[in-house]
Scaffold this active site. Structure first.
Site: not given
Length: 402
Positions: A200, A222, A329
């Site tokens: 990641d 991401k 997030m």
């Protein structure tokens, strides 16, 4: 100078003169290694006494006699009487028997090293006959062995299966919030030994510079609003690489099972016949607030906390000043989230909020506000992901809070 040498003492007679704490520690290791231990001492510790009753050693309840050295391969003198120590050392020298002389290493002919053991590897450390320095070094070596800093992978046998990742499997490793020192020992070992690391963008990126030279790194990171490798493709990569008979490590930020989609990867692998191992990580939901000095619970302030993504199920989260809310997030919708929390009953001007960017990195920054102001303050300061948002009275406990 000393000549480093390993001794095979299994089944061989070793004499220990003395029965105090040091002798007890030495005997413990000797018995574990299978030596035939003979103890000579007027009195001994309870542990040695119990070992004698179980038949693990022979204890002669008296002082040292020169005949005690008959047939022994090694002698350790650990009494509290200097005269007795000297007598043992002199007689051992006369008989050409190596002697460990406690309290006076320069007068001995053998020394017990400080030992580090991990994954079937044993490292013995002698530091100029300085036991404290040797212990400090062996502790460092032990940590390095545990963490996979050294090539300690067993090559064959049952030990290989117990300590190593089995080829053709996937290990989901929680990398923690970003600092490599917060990666678990098991996780560090698996990354060091991996054939393929599927990585990641978040998590301990530094560890990728310390993997094997022949290992491959597949980047699947991401960013907010930008997923260059969709989750479905990541799942397929894990299975495809494992089917090649490789050791695959999926290195994720935080914990694989805390909003990390690790459960989906485990399910996909299982559906395709691939075994998985899950190594928990230090979740950013707790560790990043901690980096800013904010506990998610604190007696008299907050008795519980909830962790959610910043744009889901806001109305269902328990309210009240005693319940901390941690948002992951949630930067892009921070103003909207704050408004929804106000609509759900949280106090707009007296509910403190902290936004911690890039926790546990040199660029860590914390922005403070209230539910009514945090959106505007964050925009003015240019707050960007990755960040963890904390809502609740625990924010006031941060040493940076004004």
């Amino acid at each position: 100078m000393t000549y480093p040498l390993g001794l095979q003492l299994r089944g061989r007679e070793v004499l220990v003169v003395g029965g105090g704490p040091v002798a007890t520690r030495r005997i413990r290791a000797l018995v574990s290694d299978g030596a035939h231990v003979i103890v000579v001492a007027p009195s001994v510790s309870q542990e040695i006494r119990e070992q004698s009753h179980r038949g693990e050693l022979v204890w002669h309840e008296r002082g040292f006699q020169s005949s005690d050295l008959d047939q022994v391969w090694l002698v350790l003198a650990h009494t509290s009487e200097p005269f007795a120590q000297d007598e043992v050392a002199v007689e051992a020298e006369r008989r050409r028997i190596f002697c460990v002389k406690g309290g006076d290493p320069h007068a001995g002919t053998a020394w017990v090293p400080s030992v580090a053991k991990a994954h079937g590897v044993t490292v013995a450390v002698n530091a100029g006959r300085d036991p404290r320095r040797a212990k400090a070094v062996s502790s460092w070596v032990s940590a390095a062995l545990d963490a996979g800093e050294a090539p300690v992978r067993p090559r064959s046998g049952a030990a290989a299966l117990a300590a190593d990742q089995v080829p053709g499997t996937v290990a989901l490793v929680g990398g923690g919030p970003g600092d490599m020192d917060l990666l678990t020992v098991r996780g560090r070992f698996l990354v060091a030994m991996a054939d393929v690391v599927v990585a990641d963008r978040l998590g301990p990126r530094e560890v990728l510079t310390r993997i094997r030279e022949d290992a491959r790194v597949i980047e699947v990171g991401k960013k907010a609003g930008h997923h260059p490798v969709p989750q479905g493709d990541i799942n397929q990569i894990l299975v495809q690489e494992a089917r090649k008979g490789l050791r695959v490590v999926r290195l994720k930020g935080g914990d694989p099972f805390v909003l990390g989609r690790g459960g989906e990867e485990v399910e996909y692998c299982a559906a395709h016949g691939i075994e998985t191992e899950v190594v928990p990580g230090v979740t950013s939901a707790i560790s990043v607030p901690a980096a800013a000095g904010i506990p998610v619970t604190h007696r008299g302030v907050a008795t519980g906390f909830s962790v959610i993504t910043g744009h889901q199920h806001i109305a269902e989260v328990p309210g009240g000043a005693e319940h901390t809310l941690v948002l992951l997030m949630g930067v892009t919708r921070l103003s909207e989230t704050a408004s929804r929390l106000i609509d759900a009953g949280r106090r707009p001007s007296s509910t403190p909020v902290a936004v911690i960017e890039r926790g546990w990195t040199p660029e860590q920054r914390t922005t403070f506000g209230t539910l009514s102001t945090i959106g505007k303050v964050a925009r003015e300061r240019g707050v960007r992901a990755p960040a963890v948002i904390v809502v609740g009275d625990v924010v006031r406990l941060s040493p940076e809070f004004v």
